[in-house]
Every structure is written in C-alpha cells, then in structure tokens.
Design an enzyme around this catalytic site. Structure first.
Site, PDB file in Angstrom:
ATOM      1  N   GLU A 263      43.024  32.641  22.934  1.00 58.94           N
ATOM      2  CA  GLU A 263      41.895  32.032  22.220  1.00 58.94           C
ATOM      3  C   GLU A 263      40.719  33.002  22.176  1.00 58.94           C
ATOM      4  O   GLU A 263      40.424  33.673  23.160  1.00 58.94           O
ATOM      5  CB  GLU A 263      41.392  30.757  22.919  1.00 58.94           C
ATOM      6  CG  GLU A 263      42.299  29.568  22.883  1.00 58.94           C
ATOM      7  CD  GLU A 263      41.645  28.357  23.556  1.00 58.94           C
ATOM      8  OE1 GLU A 263      40.387  28.318  23.645  1.00 58.94           O
ATOM      9  OE2 GLU A 263      42.381  27.476  24.015  1.00 58.94           O
TER      10      GLU A 263
ATOM     11  N   GLU B   7      43.666  26.064  30.045  1.00 57.09           N
ATOM     12  CA  GLU B   7      42.502  26.543  30.780  1.00 57.09           C
ATOM     13  C   GLU B   7      42.334  25.825  32.129  1.00 57.09           C
ATOM     14  O   GLU B   7      41.336  25.154  32.399  1.00 57.09           O
ATOM     15  CB  GLU B   7      41.233  26.401  29.945  1.00 57.09           C
ATOM     16  CG  GLU B   7      41.225  27.284  28.719  1.00 57.09           C
ATOM     17  CD  GLU B   7      39.950  27.179  27.908  1.00 57.09           C
ATOM     18  OE1 GLU B   7      39.665  28.097  27.129  1.00 57.09           O
ATOM     19  OE2 GLU B   7      39.232  26.166  28.042  1.00 57.09           O
TER      20      GLU B   7
END
Length: 670
Positions: free
Chosen positions: A316, A159
């Site tokens: 995710e 991320e």
C-alpha cells in the site's frame, strides 16, 4: 514456520512481470460498477489487486453461515480480465454478530478502558473466541479458493498492530503469565530478571503477576519491556495460526501480511519477517516532513533488509493525500511516479496502492485512490496509467537486487526499552538518531541496508549504530568481531547501556561496549530543552553530552563548551584493520559529515557530493550482471547526470550523460 519453497524468491507463482494495482473493495459499490472497474484497470495496466480484506461480515453474515456468491463473481471477473488476486482473510474486521456474542473480546487499554466496535484491528489477540472464528473463516476461504488459478497470494489480516497492538484484559493477563512461564521457567528467575526487589514487587505465586497497566507512577520497566515482546508475539501467533491453515489447504500459494516498517513500532519485524513467505510493506508519506522522500527511502531500505535483500512488495501507498494526518497534503504532479519508482529502485517488485476506487462513505472517504472522486479523466488517474506503462517497460528489473556496503543497526526491542518512563532526556529519540545518520548517507548517494545487532555483518564495510541503548553481550561480541575482521563501526550516544532484561550493564554507562570502544562513560550529561553545543572544527551538536574517559582510543573531536567542555566528544579506536568510533553527542546530518567522511574514506565507500543533494540515485543488479540505475530528481531544476547506458523507457543510447528534468525519473540500463 513459513514455507521455505516460497520464501524470498522475489516472484509470485505465475507472475512474470512487476505487479501493479491496489486494494479493491467492490463490495462498497453496486455490481454495475464492477465492469467499469475492470475496463479502467485494463486501461491503467493493473495486473494484481487485493480483495476481501474487510469483508468478513458479508462472507459470514451469521456464525457458520457463509455467502461467497458475490466474491465468486468478483474473482471470476478479475480472472477473465487477466488480473491476479491477492486474497485477504478478513480477520482484521470481525462481524457485528461476533462483538454481540463476545463483547469481552474487545481490548482493554493500559488505563483500563474497554474499546468499542466500529473500527478495525481491535480484537484481543489472546482471545480464544477470536482465534476460533478466525480459523473458521480462513478455512472456508482456503477450501473454496485455494486452487483457483487467479489467486497468486494470500493476504492475512491487515496491518497488524494498527490501531491496537496491546490488550490489558484478564484474558491477556492469563496469556502473559503463560508466556512468562515459558520464557523464565520459575518465579525466582522472573523476579531476578525484573529486579522485583526494587519497590517491594517480589512475586510468590504466578497468579500475582499481571499486565503492566497504568499505575500510580512509573511501572516496572522490565515488566513493560517483556509485555511489549509478549504483545508482538501474540499478534504473530494470530498470523501464523491462519498462515498454517492456508499452507495446508492451499499449498503452493505464498502467504503474507502487510508490515508498516517504520510506522508500527509495536512489532518486532525481524521475527515476523521469518514467518511470511513474501515480505510486504505499507508506506505513507508524513506530510509534516519537508524531505519526506528521505523517510520513504529509509522505510524501503528497512523493508528490503527484512526481506533478506530479496525483492519485496509495496502493498500500500497513496496516489495523493491520505486522510488521517493533521494536514493531508496532496501530491504534486510527478510525485506519484517519484514515490513509486523510489520503492522499486530499493527492491520492490510490486507497486500497489490503497485503494483502487475512492470510497464515497466511511472514515477514509477523503483518502486518495488510483481512481479518484474526480474520475478517469483526472490528472491523478492519468499519472496512475502512465505509471502502469512505465512498469511494463521496466519488467526486466523483476527479480534484481540492491547491494549495500553500509548497514545501520535497527532493533525494535531497544527502541521499546528506550521509550519507557524516566529516561535521562525526553529529547534523545532513537528513531531520530537513525534518521539523521541515514539522511547523511542518502544525500551522499550511499545505499544502506539495515541489520539487527546480532546479524552477520561480515558483508559490510561500515556499520553504524546510531542508537543501541539495549545491547546484549552476544551482540556486543558480534560488533567486536566485525571490527576485528576489518570492518569500521560508528556508535552513537547512550549505547550499550542495558541488556535484554533492562538491567544496566556493569562497568559504567556503556559497560558492554567499553572494551571495544576503549572509552568509558563516567556520566551522561543531557542538556536543557533546545540546548546546543560546539565541538572542535566548528561541529554543532545538541541534546546530549557525556563525560568520557578515553583509554586506548584517540580523541577525534572535543567539546568546546557545555558540561563536558575540554573533554573528548568523539573518539576512535583502531583494532587490527578495523576501527571503532564513538560519538557521545547528537549530531544532525550536516554535522555528521565531519565524523562519517573519514570512516567512509578509510573503508573505501565512495561519497558523491558533486550532484544536487536531492537527486536520488540507487541501483538494482540482475543475475546476468546488468545494472539498472534509478535517478530520481526531487529538485526544482534539471540535472545532468554523467552516465553511460541505455534509457530503459525510451531505448535511447546515452552519450555519456542523461538529463533528468525537474521532478522526473530516468532509469538507465548498463
């Protein structure tokens, strides 16, 4: 660049089924738990897990000293269980020794505060020490596992841009100056582009140019826009540096990192998407949104568009509640499957979660997991296992694609620019504009792609530009070519105002679009907070109005009240077989029907309003002509959907319709 042989083929090497699993962090648990994990993974149908993402401190306990024994055992156990590995490079979390040796690599915020270690994703992206250490651990991992048969994918960092995307330290300032010299060549060109004659900011030496840290009042917006570009590029450089090591030492294994398409606005993902071998994305529902399934679909469609229309990976999402929002709502029964299958319907070939086993310690101990604190007999684990079985039944969906006749323009640089200081109204939110246009189409069962304004738009019937504040002359010409070729364009307010250098285009508030739209914007007329307007035909508007001067465009709707009462509010210009519509105010998704319905009808795009609005319907198409229709009932009542084909889950042949119970999903092959 990414490896062309690996890019966008929709499949991972050796993987011939939809991928299912999530982040696995066995280092948080004693080894006797690992065997139980593997058994429960098999029971749930897990076939891919992401490992090693946060383990740098364990893998390199001291500089240059490596301990891979525990990771060897984890990978071998997964391999023996038939579970493939998405192997992380752990560079999102440098070890404590790194911070002790290099405290100056901790990032500095815009207001001059140097952050402390103890979190994640917080190294200065321009730090040479961080670059050296990252390459070292990535090299060792690639040498050791680059040919292991269990490794199907490399997962670099985690991320990017969260929680820190910019650093204002002196090292960053030096890197920014180098980036500017490459971009502009000379100080004269920089001064001209930034308009430094304003407020006496002219630079005479490169050493005088700094980062746009917090100042007494509004900082030069052109400098801030360039710093946003620079920051995205610096993070991208961190990724490509590790990717290139992996390509060299582990050829044949694709490399990715997990995007956050709508939740990390600091990265220009159009650039990033060209550098990964497989597009992967993380998405979490925003609990405050009562129609969060719409935001989920938008995020999935944007991710598919970043992947060039090819399958992508949901790296995710959550099985139930997250832990970092003000109010973290648990998912209700059936919501886990609805969310997962919506991503699948919109192009994902992998459905992964954060995380496999819920953590007992740390900042995310209240984050849901596939195996929750309540254990394997819980409702959540039962739904996880049911989803695993469903994905096995849906394996023929693998590699199929989604088709769209409508595109919405999305440009991170324009969003950055419109988010700077001293704009005409704080209420004109570009992302909110996009959401309203998207939701109108979502409710009408119209599938949507997203595109950059400079992209090839010829494959679409309709292009929507809800918020294109920053628009280059080249992109404006691209839109004109689209209309001339028979396309139908709808442009929202405050569009075509500035160019890439943040300078207002000559010729008025919409200077670069004036000739295409055949309407001039004399002045923008923002409303007071909570202000509303009424247009002809009873159309309700808010936030914003404009003083329009139509030229060759016809008036479609007028303002009945407000600062532009009696003037044009919506105009349409016909150009050959195409049309260009301008909407000079803010319309919510209910009111947008009055503008979009005629455009979609002219373009031949079908709108469906005979079904409940909260029935989501989208199709994937296989190369052999097979269509998979996903029908997802987000409502509280059953729905009868007219449809012929075969129920993929049960094999039942449908007699012209399928009943979708409240909260459930049906997938029909036809």
């Amino acid at each position: 660049m990414s490896n062309p042989s690996l890019l966008r083929d929709g499949r991972l090497p050796g993987v011939q089924e939809l991928s299912f699993g999530g982040d696995y962090n066995p280092e948080q648990w004693p080894e006797e738990v690992w065997a139980e994990d593997l058994e429960l993974m098999r029971r749930a149908g897990v076939n891919l897990v992401s490992i090693g993402i946060f383990s740098w401190g364990l893998l390199e306990p001291r500089p240059g000293e490596f301990d891979f024994g525990w990771l060897d055992r984890v990978i071998e156990g997964l391999h023996d269980a038939g579970i493939r590995v998405d192997l992380g490079t752990p560079t999102v979390v440098p070890p404590q020794w790194f911070w002790q040796d290099n405290p100056h690599t901790l990032p500095v915020t815009r207001d001059g505060v140097r952050l402390s270690p103890g979190s994640r994703g917080i190294a200065c992206p321009s730090s040479p020490e961080y670059a050296q250490a990252s390459v070292r651990i990535t090299t060792e991992l690639a040498k050791r596992y680059g040919h292991h048969p269990a490794v199907a994918l490399w997962h670099v960092h985690n991320e990017y841009g969260a929680p820190v995307s910019e650093c204002y330290c002196e090292v960053s300032a030096q890197a920014f100056r180098g980036w500017l010299q490459t971009r502009y060549g000379t100080l004269e060109a920089l001064n001209a582009s930034w308009g430094t004659a304003f407020w006496g900011q002219t630079y005479r030496e490169w050493s005088q140019v700094g980062v746009p840290a917090q100042s007494a009042t509004s900082t030069n917006p052109a400098q801030r826009l360039d710093f946003a570009r620079f920051s995205s590029d610096e993070l991208l450089g961190c990724f490509t540096r590790e990717r290139d090591v992996l390509h060299e030492l582990a050829p044949g294994i694709p490399v990715t990192t997990n995007f956050m398409a709508t939740n990390c606005p600091s990265m220009d993902l159009w650039k990033w998407a060209a550098e990964v071998d497989v597009v992967a994305n993380d998405h979490y529902l925003w609990a405050a949104d009562p129609d969060a399934q719409v935001g989920l679909a938008l995020d999935a469609d944007l991710t598919r568009s970043l992947a060039g229309g090819q399958p992508w990976m949901l790296m995710e999402h959550s099985s139930s509640a997250v832990n970092w929002q003000p109010r973290n709502l648990a998912k209700r029964p059936g919501e886990l499957a609805r969310n997962s299958l919506s991503h699948l319907a919109r192009g994902a070939d992998a459905i992964l979660f954060f995380q496999w086993r819920a953590s007992r310690r740390g900042a995310e101990k209240f984050h849901s997991a596939m195996l929750p604190h309540a254990g394997a007999e819980s409702r959540v684990f039962g739904e996880v296992s049911d989803l695993g079985a469903s994905l096995k039944a849906l394996r023929d969906v693998l590699g199929s694609t989604v088709r769209a006749e409508v595109a919405i323009l999305w440009d991170w640089e324009s969003h950055w620019a419109q988010g700077l200081d001293w704009m005409p109204s704080a209420d004109l939110d570009p992302r909110r504009q996009v959401r309203e246009y998207y939701e109108r189409l979502w409710r009408d069962k119209v599938t949507v792609d997203f595109a950059h304004p400079s992209a090839d738009l010829s494959g679409y019937r309709v292009v929507l530009a809800p918020s294109s504040y920053l628009l280059s002359e080249e992109s404006a010409a691209n839109l004109e070519s689209f209309v001339e070729g028979g396309g139908h364009l709808v442009v929202g307010p405050f569009s075509g105002v500035i160019g890439p250098d943040d300078a207002v285009h000559e010729g008025g508030w919409n200077g670069v679009l004036r000739d295409l739209l055949q309407v001039s914007v004399e002045e923008v007329l923002p409303l007071r907070e909570h202000g509303t307007l009424t247009l002809t035909d009873g159309v309700e508007a808010s936030v914003w109005a404009e003083d329009l001067r139509p030229r060759e465009a016809e008036t479609v709707l007028e303002y009945l009240d407000g600062p532009a009462a009696g003037q044009a509010a919506v105009t349409r210009r016909t150009l050959g077989p195409g049309t260009a519509t301008y909407v000079s105010t803010v319309l919510g998704y209910p009111a947008l029907a009055a503008v979009l319905d005629p455009v979609l009808e002219i373009a031949g795009v079908a709108v469906e309003r005979g079904l409940p609005w909260d029935l989501e319907r989208v199709s994937r198409h296989a190369a052999d002509g097979t269509e998979f229709v996903f029908a997802i009932n987000h409502g509280a009542a059953p729905v009868d959907l007219p449809l012929e084909g075969t129920d993929v889950m049960t094999g039942a042949v449908l007699g012209g319709s399928v009943k979708i119970p409240a909260g459930e999903v049906r997938v029909v092959r036809r």
